[in-house]
Enzyme design. Structure first.
Site, short mmCIF file in Angstrom:
data_model
loop_
_atom_site.label_atom_id
_atom_site.label_comp_id
_atom_site.label_asym_id
_atom_site.label_seq_id
_atom_site.Cartn_x
_atom_site.Cartn_y
_atom_site.Cartn_z
N HIS A 50 -37.81 17.16 -9.60
CA HIS A 50 -38.29 17.61 -10.55
C HIS A 50 -37.07 19.24 -10.58
O HIS A 50 -37.35 19.77 -9.71
CB HIS A 50 -39.79 17.91 -10.01
CG HIS A 50 -40.03 18.73 -11.39
ND1 HIS A 50 -41.77 18.89 -11.46
CD2 HIS A 50 -40.19 19.49 -12.75
CE1 HIS A 50 -42.11 19.23 -12.60
NE2 HIS A 50 -41.45 19.44 -12.74
N HIS A 56 -37.41 21.39 -6.50
CA HIS A 56 -38.30 20.59 -5.66
C HIS A 56 -38.00 18.86 -5.86
O HIS A 56 -37.77 17.95 -7.03
CB HIS A 56 -39.98 20.96 -5.63
CG HIS A 56 -40.05 20.79 -6.18
ND1 HIS A 56 -40.33 21.27 -7.79
CD2 HIS A 56 -41.51 19.48 -6.94
CE1 HIS A 56 -41.62 20.32 -8.83
NE2 HIS A 56 -41.79 20.00 -8.33
N ASP A 58 -40.48 15.68 -5.85
CA ASP A 58 -42.10 15.18 -5.75
C ASP A 58 -42.40 13.88 -4.76
O ASP A 58 -41.69 12.89 -5.42
CB ASP A 58 -43.12 15.64 -7.18
CG ASP A 58 -42.96 16.44 -7.79
OD1 ASP A 58 -42.91 17.10 -7.35
OD2 ASP A 58 -42.09 16.95 -8.97
N LYS A 194 -16.03 38.91 -5.54
CA LYS A 194 -15.21 38.06 -5.15
C LYS A 194 -14.71 38.69 -3.93
O LYS A 194 -14.17 40.07 -3.45
CB LYS A 194 -13.88 38.43 -6.27
CG LYS A 194 -12.07 37.32 -5.74
CD LYS A 194 -11.77 37.38 -7.15
CE LYS A 194 -10.37 35.76 -6.97
NZ LYS A 194 -9.72 35.89 -5.07
N ASP A 196 -11.74 38.76 -0.80
CA ASP A 196 -10.54 39.58 -0.37
C ASP A 196 -10.73 38.16 1.23
O ASP A 196 -9.73 38.57 1.62
CB ASP A 196 -9.77 40.43 -0.13
CG ASP A 196 -8.50 40.46 -0.22
OD1 ASP A 196 -8.37 39.70 -0.48
OD2 ASP A 196 -8.03 41.72 -0.10
N GLU A 339 -12.81 42.79 -4.60
CA GLU A 339 -11.87 42.48 -5.52
C GLU A 339 -11.67 42.33 -7.31
O GLU A 339 -10.83 42.28 -8.08
CB GLU A 339 -10.62 40.81 -5.03
CG GLU A 339 -9.14 40.60 -3.86
CD GLU A 339 -9.03 39.01 -3.99
OE1 GLU A 339 -7.70 39.62 -4.11
OE2 GLU A 339 -9.65 38.15 -4.09
#
Length: 493
Positions: A50, A56, A58, A194, A196, A339
């Protein structure tokens, strides 16, 4: 359990009160549940994925004419050593076992519902505080116990004496890669900083963590401080994607700070882990407790990853920013000396080994990977070319085209430490070849003194811009990229 007590004349009253039959495609029976099945047969169970406000699963058991239901934030456990939380929800009609599709926005449980598994179960015990069943499904089999911990809060446990279920954690995947480009406009994206460093997948199983670089090299012994991550997740079986980084003396993320760690192991790696520790920054989850998560959209994978709360002395889960404009995050990256950012489509699955436009890297400064095709000595050696060089002066760099032909893009002679120059000379001298590997001409003055090498080592440089002739302007050496193959290198815009 209150909503499932025998004698309740309408087991579905709460279910119907929460739904508008004219708006939702879910089954909404008009009459109360009868409290019995029409024919003798084994009762059914169904597990539905779901994707609502929070992803989650069910878990539903047929009982007295309804589906008694629990919401499992982390799914059904597949290992007896690892229980999962279960939250008791309202009873559902038996017809709900056949429901799949989208619940419209504004309705209770808005989102998509899909069948994860379905089958029958044998009942062993059922009280208000404990339910024991044996499942017979396609994905899920074996004995499970649900037990109440307080109010609507329960736990679900796979009984001991059974093998863990599900798929093994993959050991041969390559990371998904981003394409370079401008910041995406419009919604539907999340952005991450980002980092490095060195891209690595981390496989956690049986209390052990194993690190592999993007080209499949085993990095586990090189970074012993990261292996302790496995001890913090109990019996979880995980495949994580992230970046190994190190900090410089100023406390900033620095690719150069990782260079002394490359290729180390044993006592040397242990010594460096204390004096120059690395950290693993985790940004994706590809496998969780016996099931792949790669087909899930990025937004769901991030939600599951964050629910694991992976935080420790040498590993963290940095935040993602789904509601922040990429340009704003770029400014923050620039201020922090990073970066750039990576923008990721919220609805994109994970594509191992694919450089996908669903991920877009946007850099603050010019940075380029390039293949080393040769080197020149320090200038003081130029006049004595008959003697072997003692240190490298500059690296001659190239970028392969789509056919694999190496094109010369310039040389880099700055950014090296004395240690870099000596180590590079030792490593590259072993790759010496008699002729230039470049298909395009190298400057004559450099070609006269060059030592050509087999083009298999990748360097990373920063630079100002590309010249009209396709050369790197003012490149500065950052380090060697042992995590990249020469065939992977492409020109960055």
């Amino acid at each position: 359990m209150a909503s499932g007590a025998a004698g309740n004349p309408d087991r579905l009253r709460e279910y119907r009160a929460r739904r508008d039959a004219a708006r939702t495609p879910e089954p909404v029976p008009a009459a109360p549940a009868k409290g019995k099945r029409g024919r003798a047969r084994e009762p059914i169970f169904v597990v539905q994925e779901h994707r609502a406000t929070a992803l989650h699963w069910d878990f539903r058991l047929e009982r007295d004419g309804v589906l008694v239901s629990w919401a499992l934030p982390k799914g059904v456990p597949t290992d007896p050593r690892r229980d999962h939380r279960a939250v008791r929800t309202e009873d559902h009609p038996v017809e709900y076992a056949d429901f799949t599709g989208r619940i419209p926005a504004g309705e209770y449980g808005a989102g998509t519902v899909a069948t994860y598994d379905r089958g029958t179960y044998a009942l062993q015990k059922w009280t208000d505080d404990e339910v024991k069943v044996e499942l017979s499904g396609e994905r899920l089999t074996g004995r499970y116990t649900l037990f109440r911990t307080g109010g609507a809060d329960w736990m679900i446990h796979r009984e001991k004496g059974q093998e863990p279920l599900g798929e093994p954690v993959p050991d041969d995947l390559r990371p998904m890669l981003a394409v370079p480009g401008p910041a995406p406009a419009g919604g539907g994206w999340a952005a991450e900083f980002k980092w490095d460093g060195i891209r690595a997948l981390c496989r956690v199983e049986g209390g052990r963590a194993r690190l592999r670089s993007r080209n499949g090299n085993d990095l586990t012994e090189t970074y012993p401080e990261i292996r302790a991550l496995a001890k913090t997740v109990s019996s979880a079986r995980l495949l994580l994607d992230g970046e190994i980084i190190a900090l410089d003396a100023a406390g900033k993320v620095s690719f150069g700070a990782l260079q002394p760690r490359f290729g180390t192991s044993g006592s040397e790696a242990l010594r460096l882990s204390r004096s120059n520790p690395a950290s693993y920054l985790i940004f994706d989850l590809l496998h969780l407790d016996g099931r792949s998560t790669r087909e899930l959209p990025y937004s769901d994978r991030r939600e599951l990853l964050e629910s694991l709360e992976l935080s420790g002395p040498h590993w963290q889960t940095p935040p993602a920013f789904p509601d922040t404009p990429v340009a704003e995050l770029l400014a923050a990256a620039r201020a922090a000396g990073l970066e750039g950012v990576v923008a990721k489509r919220l609805d994109a699955p994970y594509q191992p080994g694919v450089r996908s436009p669903a991920w877009r890297k946007v850099k603050v400064t010019g940075s380029q990977s390039a293949v080393i095709g040769g080197f020149t000595p320090l200038k003081r050696q130029d006049a004595a070319r008959s003697r072997p060089p003692r240190e490298i002066g500059a690296l001659l760099l190239g970028i392969p085209d789509a056919a694999g032909t190496l094109h010369y893009v310039g040389k880099v002679g700055s950014g090296f430490t004395e240690h870099d120059r000596r180590v590079l000379l030792e490593e590259l001298s072993e790759l010496a070849v008699p002729e230039s590997p470049f298909a395009t001409a190298v400057d004559a003055a450099d070609a006269r003194v060059a030592t050509w090498v087999r083009p298999v080592v990748v360097a990373e440089v920063t630079f100002g811009e590309w010249t009209a002739k396709g050369r790197l302007r003012h490149p500065v050496f950052k380090g060697i990229r042992p995590d990249k193959d020469a065939s992977e290198v492409v020109r960055e815009p």
